[in-house]
Design a protein around this motif. Structure first.
Motif, PDB file in Angstrom:
ATOM      1  N   ALA A 194       0.845  -1.200   0.000  1.00 20.99           N
ATOM      2  CA  ALA A 194       0.000   0.000   0.000  1.00 20.99           C
ATOM      3  C   ALA A 194       0.880   1.249   0.000  1.00 20.99           C
ATOM      4  N   VAL A 195       0.243   2.384  -0.310  1.00 26.87           N
ATOM      5  CA  VAL A 195       0.891   3.688  -0.200  1.00 26.87           C
ATOM      6  C   VAL A 195      -0.053   4.574   0.597  1.00 26.87           C
ATOM      7  N   VAL A 196       0.462   5.144   1.695  1.00 29.18           N
ATOM      8  CA  VAL A 196      -0.358   5.994   2.566  1.00 29.18           C
ATOM      9  C   VAL A 196       0.067   7.454   2.418  1.00 29.18           C
ATOM     10  N   ASN A 197      -0.812   8.343   2.872  1.00 28.73           N
ATOM     11  CA  ASN A 197      -0.559   9.791   2.834  1.00 28.73           C
ATOM     12  C   ASN A 197      -0.260  10.283   1.420  1.00 28.73           C
ATOM     13  N   VAL A 198      -1.002   9.764   0.455  1.00 34.61           N
ATOM     14  CA  VAL A 198      -0.801  10.154  -0.940  1.00 34.61           C
ATOM     15  C   VAL A 198      -1.295  11.578  -1.159  1.00 34.61           C
ATOM     16  N   SER A 199      -0.474  12.372  -1.837  1.00 32.23           N
ATOM     17  CA  SER A 199      -0.860  13.731  -2.210  1.00 32.23           C
ATOM     18  C   SER A 199      -0.432  13.979  -3.650  1.00 32.23           C
ATOM     19  N   PHE A 200      -1.037  14.984  -4.259  1.00 30.35           N
ATOM     20  CA  PHE A 200      -0.754  15.323  -5.649  1.00 30.35           C
ATOM     21  C   PHE A 200      -0.335  16.781  -5.759  1.00 30.35           C
ATOM     22  N   ASP A 201       0.573  17.038  -6.675  1.00 34.18           N
ATOM     23  CA  ASP A 201       1.008  18.401  -6.982  1.00 34.18           C
ATOM     24  C   ASP A 201       0.916  18.553  -8.493  1.00 34.18           C
ATOM     25  N   THR A 202       0.122  19.512  -8.931  1.00 33.09           N
ATOM     26  CA  THR A 202      -0.052  19.744 -10.363  1.00 33.09           C
ATOM     27  C   THR A 202       0.804  20.914 -10.795  1.00 33.09           C
ATOM     28  N   ARG A 203       1.593  20.698 -11.811  1.00 38.99           N
ATOM     29  CA  ARG A 203       2.463  21.752 -12.341  1.00 38.99           C
ATOM     30  C   ARG A 203       2.150  21.893 -13.831  1.00 38.99           C
ATOM     31  N   ASP A 204       1.520  22.989 -14.180  1.00 41.48           N
ATOM     32  CA  ASP A 204       1.098  23.164 -15.569  1.00 41.48           C
ATOM     33  C   ASP A 204       2.270  23.228 -16.535  1.00 41.48           C
ATOM     34  N   THR A 205       3.205  24.108 -16.321  1.00 44.41           N
ATOM     35  CA  THR A 205       4.345  24.249 -17.224  1.00 44.41           C
ATOM     36  C   THR A 205       5.602  24.366 -16.388  1.00 44.41           C
ATOM     37  N   ASP A 206       6.351  23.288 -16.346  1.00 44.56           N
ATOM     38  CA  ASP A 206       7.563  23.234 -15.532  1.00 44.56           C
ATOM     39  C   ASP A 206       8.689  22.656 -16.389  1.00 44.56           C
ATOM     40  N   THR A 207       8.929  23.245 -17.527  1.00 44.71           N
ATOM     41  CA  THR A 207       9.877  22.663 -18.474  1.00 44.71           C
ATOM     42  C   THR A 207      11.308  22.685 -17.975  1.00 44.71           C
ATOM     43  N   PHE A 208      11.667  23.633 -17.122  1.00 49.92           N
ATOM     44  CA  PHE A 208      13.060  23.716 -16.689  1.00 49.92           C
ATOM     45  C   PHE A 208      13.416  22.627 -15.687  1.00 49.92           C
ATOM     46  N   GLY A 209      12.523  22.298 -14.776  1.00 54.84           N
ATOM     47  CA  GLY A 209      12.830  21.302 -13.756  1.00 54.84           C
ATOM     48  C   GLY A 209      12.562  19.875 -14.167  1.00 54.84           C
ATOM     49  N   THR A 210      11.621  19.675 -15.086  1.00 49.80           N
ATOM     50  CA  THR A 210      11.222  18.307 -15.441  1.00 49.80           C
ATOM     51  C   THR A 210      11.375  17.984 -16.919  1.00 49.80           C
ATOM     52  N   ASN A 211      11.499  18.995 -17.764  1.00 52.38           N
ATOM     53  CA  ASN A 211      11.517  18.835 -19.219  1.00 52.38           C
ATOM     54  C   ASN A 211      10.196  18.249 -19.714  1.00 52.38           C
ATOM     55  N   CYS A 212       9.104  18.641 -19.069  1.00 55.24           N
ATOM     56  CA  CYS A 212       7.755  18.223 -19.447  1.00 55.24           C
ATOM     57  C   CYS A 212       6.912  19.471 -19.684  1.00 55.24           C
ATOM     58  N   TRP A 213       5.971  19.386 -20.616  1.00 57.00           N
ATOM     59  CA  TRP A 213       5.066  20.511 -20.848  1.00 57.00           C
ATOM     60  C   TRP A 213       4.164  20.703 -19.641  1.00 57.00           C
ATOM     61  N   GLU A 214       3.747  19.589 -19.043  1.00 59.03           N
ATOM     62  CA  GLU A 214       2.957  19.640 -17.818  1.00 59.03           C
ATOM     63  C   GLU A 214       3.238  18.366 -17.029  1.00 59.03           C
ATOM     64  N   THR A 215       3.115  18.454 -15.713  1.00 59.85           N
ATOM     65  CA  THR A 215       3.344  17.291 -14.866  1.00 59.85           C
ATOM     66  C   THR A 215       2.317  17.236 -13.747  1.00 59.85           C
ATOM     67  N   VAL A 216       2.115  16.040 -13.258  1.00 56.79           N
ATOM     68  CA  VAL A 216       1.398  15.807 -12.008  1.00 56.79           C
ATOM     69  C   VAL A 216       2.318  14.920 -11.191  1.00 56.79           C
ATOM     70  N   GLN A 217       2.617  15.363  -9.983  1.00 55.04           N
ATOM     71  CA  GLN A 217       3.482  14.598  -9.088  1.00 55.04           C
ATOM     72  C   GLN A 217       2.616  13.938  -8.021  1.00 55.04           C
ATOM     73  N   ALA A 218       2.814  12.653  -7.802  1.00 56.28           N
ATOM     74  CA  ALA A 218       2.149  11.924  -6.721  1.00 56.28           C
ATOM     75  C   ALA A 218       3.219  11.512  -5.714  1.00 56.28           C
ATOM     76  N   SER A 219       2.934  11.733  -4.440  1.00 56.50           N
ATOM     77  CA  SER A 219       3.881  11.382  -3.375  1.00 56.50           C
ATOM     78  C   SER A 219       3.140  10.664  -2.258  1.00 56.50           C
ATOM     79  N   GLY A 220       3.863   9.828  -1.535  1.00 59.78           N
ATOM     80  CA  GLY A 220       3.303   9.124  -0.397  1.00 59.78           C
ATOM     81  C   GLY A 220       4.379   8.319   0.295  1.00 59.78           C
ATOM     82  N   VAL A 221       3.932   7.417   1.170  1.00 59.79           N
ATOM     83  CA  VAL A 221       4.853   6.538   1.892  1.00 59.79           C
ATOM     84  C   VAL A 221       4.474   5.103   1.560  1.00 59.79           C
ATOM     85  N   ALA A 222       5.419   4.362   1.000  1.00 54.89           N
ATOM     86  CA  ALA A 222       5.212   2.949   0.687  1.00 54.89           C
ATOM     87  C   ALA A 222       5.234   2.156   1.989  1.00 54.89           C
ATOM     88  N   VAL A 223       4.245   1.270   2.175  1.00 51.91           N
ATOM     89  CA  VAL A 223       4.141   0.479   3.409  1.00 51.91           C
ATOM     90  C   VAL A 223       3.814  -0.978   3.075  1.00 51.91           C
TER      91      VAL A 223
END
Length: 122
Positions: free
Chosen positions: A92-121
């Protein structure tokens, strides 16, 4: 002149892929994909399993890298997160959260990104 050409070539090649790790889900075998889909996810604020052991923090990205790629989505980011958690041996993954980044080409080289984070258990 040679240094300039080398720099130009380096920049061109580095622009060929995202700067963040993104698993090509089409390359996963069906069994691995099915096992990843069985990794349960619990968003922040949602009741979590009573007893679990934390393995590690985990982060995954959905990335629209090329203009022809589908839009980045929470669903894809969540599946990417489940695949990474499965690789760590999590159930399972607990404490899942999302971060939406519309245009973050410098940090990710993507036109748009969605980041999902949590703790694997497990």
């Amino acid at each position: 002149m040679k240094k300039g050409l080398f720099l130009l070539l380096t920049l061109a090649l580095s622009a060929c892929s995202p700067f963040v790790e993104v698993t090509d889900l089409n390359d996963l075998n069906p069994e691995t994909l099915n096992r990843a889909l069985r990794v349960k996810t619990f968003v922040i604020g949602q009741p979590t399993p009573a007893h679990y052991t934390a393995i590690a923090p985990v982060t995954a990205f959905s990335c629209k890298h090329l203009m022809t790629d589908p839009p980045a989505s929470k669903g894809n980011a969540l599946l990417q997160l489940q695949v990474k958690a499965l690789e760590l041996g999590a159930s399972a993954v607990v404490n899942v959260s999302f971060d939406t980044r519309d245009t973050d080409t410098f940090g990710t080289n993507c036109w748009e990104t969605v980041q999902a984070s949590g703790v694997a258990v497990r």
